[in-house]
Design a protein around this motif. Structure first.
Motif, PDB file in Angstrom:
ATOM      1  N   GLY A 252       0.831  -1.203   0.000  1.00  0.00           N
ATOM      2  CA  GLY A 252       0.000   0.000   0.000  1.00  0.00           C
ATOM      3  C   GLY A 252       0.863   1.250   0.000  1.00  0.00           C
ATOM      4  N   LEU A 253       1.881   1.252   0.825  1.00  0.00           N
ATOM      5  CA  LEU A 253       2.811   2.377   0.921  1.00  0.00           C
ATOM      6  C   LEU A 253       3.465   2.669  -0.425  1.00  0.00           C
ATOM      7  CD1 LEU A 253       4.736   1.596   4.221  1.00  0.00           C
ATOM      8  CD2 LEU A 253       3.878   3.868   3.624  1.00  0.00           C
ATOM      9  N   VAL A 254       4.059   1.645  -0.981  1.00  0.00           N
ATOM     10  CA  VAL A 254       4.821   1.826  -2.210  1.00  0.00           C
ATOM     11  C   VAL A 254       3.937   2.369  -3.331  1.00  0.00           C
ATOM     12  CG1 VAL A 254       5.947   0.551  -4.066  1.00  0.00           C
ATOM     13  CG2 VAL A 254       6.592   0.141  -1.692  1.00  0.00           C
ATOM     14  N   ASN A 255       2.758   1.797  -3.439  1.00  0.00           N
ATOM     15  CA  ASN A 255       1.885   2.238  -4.512  1.00  0.00           C
ATOM     16  C   ASN A 255       1.428   3.671  -4.338  1.00  0.00           C
ATOM     17  OD1 ASN A 255       0.997   0.104  -6.647  1.00  0.00           O
ATOM     18  ND2 ASN A 255       1.464  -0.976  -4.757  1.00  0.00           N
ATOM     19  N   ARG A 256       1.112   4.025  -3.106  1.00  0.00           N
ATOM     20  CA  ARG A 256       0.667   5.393  -2.867  1.00  0.00           C
ATOM     21  C   ARG A 256       1.830   6.365  -3.057  1.00  0.00           C
ATOM     22  NH1 ARG A 256      -2.967   8.778  -3.770  1.00  0.00           N
ATOM     23  NH2 ARG A 256      -3.448  10.318  -2.139  1.00  0.00           N
ATOM     24  N   PHE A 257       2.998   5.984  -2.624  1.00  0.00           N
ATOM     25  CA  PHE A 257       4.179   6.832  -2.824  1.00  0.00           C
ATOM     26  C   PHE A 257       4.363   7.115  -4.305  1.00  0.00           C
ATOM     27  CE2 PHE A 257       6.482   5.684   1.385  1.00  0.00           C
ATOM     28  CZ  PHE A 257       6.097   6.894   1.949  1.00  0.00           C
ATOM     29  N   LYS A 258       4.244   6.087  -5.088  1.00  0.00           N
ATOM     30  CA  LYS A 258       4.398   6.272  -6.537  1.00  0.00           C
ATOM     31  C   LYS A 258       3.413   7.322  -7.056  1.00  0.00           C
ATOM     32  CE  LYS A 258       4.091   2.184  -8.328  1.00  0.00           C
ATOM     33  NZ  LYS A 258       4.149   0.934  -9.102  1.00  0.00           N
ATOM     34  N   VAL A 273       7.267  -7.273   5.976  1.00  0.00           N
ATOM     35  CA  VAL A 273       7.520  -8.548   6.646  1.00  0.00           C
ATOM     36  C   VAL A 273       6.451  -9.539   6.206  1.00  0.00           C
ATOM     37  CG1 VAL A 273       7.790  -9.741   8.840  1.00  0.00           C
ATOM     38  CG2 VAL A 273       8.390  -7.329   8.669  1.00  0.00           C
ATOM     39  N   ASP A 274       6.863 -10.759   6.013  1.00  0.00           N
ATOM     40  CA  ASP A 274       6.010 -11.907   5.693  1.00  0.00           C
ATOM     41  C   ASP A 274       6.451 -12.581   4.398  1.00  0.00           C
ATOM     42  OD1 ASP A 274       4.451 -11.543   7.893  1.00  0.00           O
ATOM     43  OD2 ASP A 274       2.665 -10.864   6.815  1.00  0.00           O
ATOM     44  N   ASN A 275       6.992 -11.750   3.505  1.00  0.00           N
ATOM     45  CA  ASN A 275       7.429 -12.263   2.210  1.00  0.00           C
ATOM     46  C   ASN A 275       6.316 -13.020   1.475  1.00  0.00           C
ATOM     47  OD1 ASN A 275       9.461 -12.572   0.258  1.00  0.00           O
ATOM     48  ND2 ASN A 275       9.760 -14.699   0.886  1.00  0.00           N
ATOM     49  N   ASN A 276       5.209 -12.362   1.301  1.00  0.00           N
ATOM     50  CA  ASN A 276       4.121 -13.013   0.578  1.00  0.00           C
ATOM     51  C   ASN A 276       4.301 -12.867  -0.934  1.00  0.00           C
ATOM     52  OD1 ASN A 276       2.750 -10.743  -0.537  1.00  0.00           O
ATOM     53  ND2 ASN A 276       1.622 -10.442   1.376  1.00  0.00           N
ATOM     54  N   GLN A 277       3.453 -13.543  -1.680  1.00  0.00           N
ATOM     55  CA  GLN A 277       3.665 -13.627  -3.124  1.00  0.00           C
ATOM     56  C   GLN A 277       3.582 -12.281  -3.850  1.00  0.00           C
ATOM     57  OE1 GLN A 277       0.569 -15.773  -5.237  1.00  0.00           O
ATOM     58  NE2 GLN A 277      -0.997 -15.135  -3.772  1.00  0.00           N
ATOM     59  N   TRP A 278       2.921 -11.323  -3.227  1.00  0.00           N
ATOM     60  CA  TRP A 278       2.736 -10.047  -3.929  1.00  0.00           C
ATOM     61  C   TRP A 278       3.997  -9.189  -3.914  1.00  0.00           C
ATOM     62  CZ3 TRP A 278      -1.607  -9.888  -6.606  1.00  0.00           C
ATOM     63  CH2 TRP A 278      -2.636 -10.753  -6.215  1.00  0.00           C
ATOM     64  N   THR A 279       4.908  -9.501  -3.041  1.00  0.00           N
ATOM     65  CA  THR A 279       6.115  -8.675  -2.968  1.00  0.00           C
ATOM     66  C   THR A 279       6.884  -8.691  -4.274  1.00  0.00           C
ATOM     67  OG1 THR A 279       7.288 -10.560  -2.024  1.00  0.00           O
ATOM     68  CG2 THR A 279       6.459  -8.924  -0.483  1.00  0.00           C
ATOM     69  N   THR A 280       6.817  -9.792  -5.000  1.00  0.00           N
ATOM     70  CA  THR A 280       7.583  -9.854  -6.245  1.00  0.00           C
ATOM     71  C   THR A 280       6.782  -9.314  -7.420  1.00  0.00           C
ATOM     72  OG1 THR A 280       6.787 -12.066  -6.771  1.00  0.00           O
ATOM     73  CG2 THR A 280       8.756 -11.916  -5.418  1.00  0.00           C
ATOM     74  N   GLN A 285       9.773  -4.236  -6.767  1.00  0.00           N
ATOM     75  CA  GLN A 285       9.612  -5.406  -5.917  1.00  0.00           C
ATOM     76  C   GLN A 285      10.028  -5.060  -4.490  1.00  0.00           C
ATOM     77  OE1 GLN A 285      11.560  -8.815  -7.543  1.00  0.00           O
ATOM     78  NE2 GLN A 285      10.312  -8.800  -9.414  1.00  0.00           N
ATOM     79  N   ILE A 286       9.365  -5.685  -3.568  1.00  0.00           N
ATOM     80  CA  ILE A 286       9.488  -5.236  -2.186  1.00  0.00           C
ATOM     81  C   ILE A 286      10.351  -6.157  -1.325  1.00  0.00           C
ATOM     82  CG2 ILE A 286       8.146  -4.819  -0.090  1.00  0.00           C
ATOM     83  CD1 ILE A 286       6.021  -3.654  -1.831  1.00  0.00           C
ATOM     84  N   SER A 287      11.316  -5.540  -0.662  1.00  0.00           N
ATOM     85  CA  SER A 287      12.154  -6.300   0.269  1.00  0.00           C
ATOM     86  C   SER A 287      11.294  -6.756   1.430  1.00  0.00           C
ATOM     87  CB  SER A 287      13.272  -5.423   0.811  1.00  0.00           C
ATOM     88  OG  SER A 287      14.064  -4.938  -0.239  1.00  0.00           O
ATOM     89  N   SER A 330      13.016  -2.428  -3.424  1.00  0.00           N
ATOM     90  CA  SER A 330      12.490  -1.319  -2.636  1.00  0.00           C
ATOM     91  C   SER A 330      13.416  -0.818  -1.533  1.00  0.00           C
ATOM     92  CB  SER A 330      11.146  -1.726  -2.009  1.00  0.00           C
ATOM     93  OG  SER A 330      11.358  -2.684  -0.996  1.00  0.00           O
ATOM     94  N   SER A 331      14.584  -1.447  -1.392  1.00  0.00           N
ATOM     95  CA  SER A 331      15.468  -0.972  -0.324  1.00  0.00           C
ATOM     96  C   SER A 331      16.934  -1.063  -0.717  1.00  0.00           C
ATOM     97  CB  SER A 331      15.225  -1.776   0.957  1.00  0.00           C
ATOM     98  OG  SER A 331      15.573  -3.134   0.757  1.00  0.00           O
ATOM     99  N   VAL A 332      17.244  -0.499  -1.868  1.00  0.00           N
ATOM    100  CA  VAL A 332      18.629  -0.502  -2.336  1.00  0.00           C
ATOM    101  C   VAL A 332      19.442   0.517  -1.543  1.00  0.00           C
ATOM    102  CG1 VAL A 332      20.074  -0.120  -4.346  1.00  0.00           C
ATOM    103  CG2 VAL A 332      17.836  -1.156  -4.614  1.00  0.00           C
ATOM    104  N   SER A 333      20.746   0.282  -1.470  1.00  0.00           N
ATOM    105  CA  SER A 333      21.627   1.197  -0.748  1.00  0.00           C
ATOM    106  C   SER A 333      21.658   2.558  -1.432  1.00  0.00           C
ATOM    107  CB  SER A 333      23.033   0.610  -0.703  1.00  0.00           C
ATOM    108  OG  SER A 333      23.947   1.609  -0.329  1.00  0.00           O
TER     109      SER A 333
END
Lengths: 342, 342
Positions: A252-258, A273-280, A285-287, A330-333
């Motif tokens: 939700g965060l990522v999409n709204r940020f976009k 947290v959870d690493n569910n299928q939607w992260t990819t 893609q979400i860490s 989503s969390s690159v250095s």
DNA sequence: TTTCGTTATGTAAAGCTTTAAATATAAGAC
DNA sequence: GTCTTATATTTAAAGCTTTACATAACGAAA
């Protein structure tokens, strides 16, 4: 047309044998000749007899069924849990009935208190609200119980096997975010006490918590993530990273940020947290932290089935798995050259 | 410490009354004075007595529980269904136990055949495989059954109330795609007979089906969508629209298309079915058909509970809802100026 | 006090199966 | 053909509750 209520006695009379013999035929018990068994099975078929389970389990205490009580079925990690439990149970000839507590304190108590009404040999419960009275009810439930613990420090005296959906996920996330050079790290979750550990890890990782960087929503949903993004975007000084209580919120965060023109991960890193299928599927893609839902669930089921089989009490297992951080886009250095620059 | 198996008789002895009186106290029956009731309830509390449900329902035929059998809990529409059923049931004092058939023919048969073992007063089943023997088993199940029908033309003689998850969704999608000027329309789904109607609507809308534009995957998952996108992308002549059997597949398609540099909706329009929550999160947002899962589920539950209450058979309801197409970004008309042009 | 009408309580049967113990049957040894 | 032994089958009890029916208690009316 319908099973009008034909009993074992009807079958016995029709087949010209005693009821005990019929019972043996039904249960594949020994001490019955092959041909009478055949004849009886045939009669059963004809009459459409189906044994009354209430009467059966009035004698035999087992039902070959276990219950799985989950908080909110709409949370994307539940399916994995439920799937894994189902597989484990099936391997032991057990069926699973699932109960939805909606993470509601009253419902969590009720399912434990009324577990006998469910006609099951045991219960796997994944509590969220953890009402005070729960341990006591678990204690006198009357059937073995396994607890899948989701982010709460539990009292060791709980009369149940406990398998933890990783207890260290928060630390992993915070370490990672700090390591990639983020300094204004925010937290987006539900009330602090719902998945307590995840929030506590946030506090622990920081010298001082900036209250304006903490957003508590109503649930674990996409909506909460969206509202959190709006909130953070409205701040005079935005965070440069957000630790989301779970993937739904993170997405939700990522999409709204976009939508708001905030770049992820350049402007803000997001980790769930959870690493569910939607992260990819999400882009970027979400860490996330894999909490090993399937493994945890399988173990919880195995422990329960073992207790049912051996009818033991006491000496309860307390297990926890090692979580694994999975770094995605989503969390690159900050030091790396950003790929998504405009 | 544990409920060692204290019976109604123990309570009666301890309280100095007959067992019938205890039974009355338990069930809030009349014909018992207030003070004896109090005393008995107290004793029950002390002894930790909990009535044996097997014995109870051996006499009283009802259990105040219903079962809900769903195909694949990982399919994102199931939660809505299950939620709605739960609400309806609760309003009537009923509890719901959920069974996962995984859309597996054998499991679908089994849950109907063994429904008595589940200790429930009725069943709501949402079949996917629709094995041949299902109607017969439903016929002699012994408890009322409601069917939530998902994309299959059913025989009217089925001995169950049937509520259809919209039967016309396919036509809506195809009409829409043709209206916005798409001519090479592809289909992405599972085997043609799994959600038969959705595919049949595709065939019906076209003069001639170009076999190369039909992709059948293994399930309803994101993965199937991703593979379908790869497949279509590899074609010499790509489609300009894809009708996806459900939103999961649609989302998989859209995301993979994006990765491959195919623009949605400019190059390819994509429409899904189910209208689940992810359609609005995906970017572009995905057009879909609302199949009114909650309403359908609620009705199925109401019909079932009514039959349980009235103990009627025959004269079964066959209801279907009107689906609604919801147009979002993924299927804009070709004539409009595209917003996302590079 | 007796009698009647209510209301409260107890007794016993019924609900359907499993299973231990008792009995019948079959097979084998002599 | 009789005796022994193993196997097949039946009888009856047990499991725990609800409920129809019988009984007891109680207060009110006569």
């Amino acid at each position: 047309m319908t099973a009008k209520k034909v009993t074992i006695e009807d079958v016995a009379r029709q087949a010209g044998v005693g009821i005990a013999t019929v019972s043996r035929a039904i249960n594949n018990a020994e001490g019955i000749s092959a041909k009478t068994r055949m004849r009886i099975l045939q009669t059963i078929e004809e009459l459409g007899f189906v044994p009354n389970t209430s009467a059966q389990s009035l004698k035999v205490r087992l039902t070959n069924q276990i219950a799985l009580a989950v908080p909110d079925i709409r949370n994307a990690i539940i399916p994995d849990i439920s799937w894994a439990v189902e597989q484990a149970a099936k391997a032991h000839g057990y069926r699973v009935v699932q109960i939805n507590t909606a993470g509601n304190a009253r419902a969590e108590l009720e399912v434990v208190r009324d577990i006998k009404k469910l006609h099951v040999d045991g219960l796997i419960i994944m509590p969220l609200a953890y009402p005070k009275a729960l341990p006591e009810l678990i204690d006198k439930a009357g059937v073995p119980i396994s607890v899948i613990n989701y982010g709460k420090q539990l009292d060791d005296s709980l009369q149940a096997d406990v398998v933890c959906l990783s207890i260290l996920e928060g630390k992993l996330v915070m370490d990672h975010l700090q390591q990639i050079g983020r300094s204004r790290i925010a937290y987006a979750g539900t009330q602090k006490d719902v998945i307590e550990d995840r929030y506590l890890a946030y506090e622990r990782a920081l010298n001082r918590v900036d209250a304006s960087l903490v957003y508590f929503g109503e649930d674990f949903s996409l909506q909460t993530g969206i509202r959190a993004a709006d909130y953070f975007h409205g701040l005079a000084h935005m965070p440069d990273a957000v630790y989301a209580v779970n993937d739904m919120v993170a997405i939700g965060l990522v999409n709204r940020f976009k939508e708001l023109g905030v770049r992820v991960p350049e402007d803000v890193a997001v980790v769930g947290v959870d690493n569910n299928q939607w992260t990819t599927i999400s882009s970027p893609q979400i860490s996330s932290v894999s909490i090993m839902g399937s493994e945890v669930a399988r173990l919880a089921a195995e422990l329960l089935l073992k207790r049912i089989r051996e009818q033991t009490r006491g000496d309860y297992e307390k297990v926890q798995f090692e979580p694994r951080l999975i770094v995605r886009e989503s969390s690159v250095s900050l030091k790396r050259s950003p790929m998504h620059g405009s």
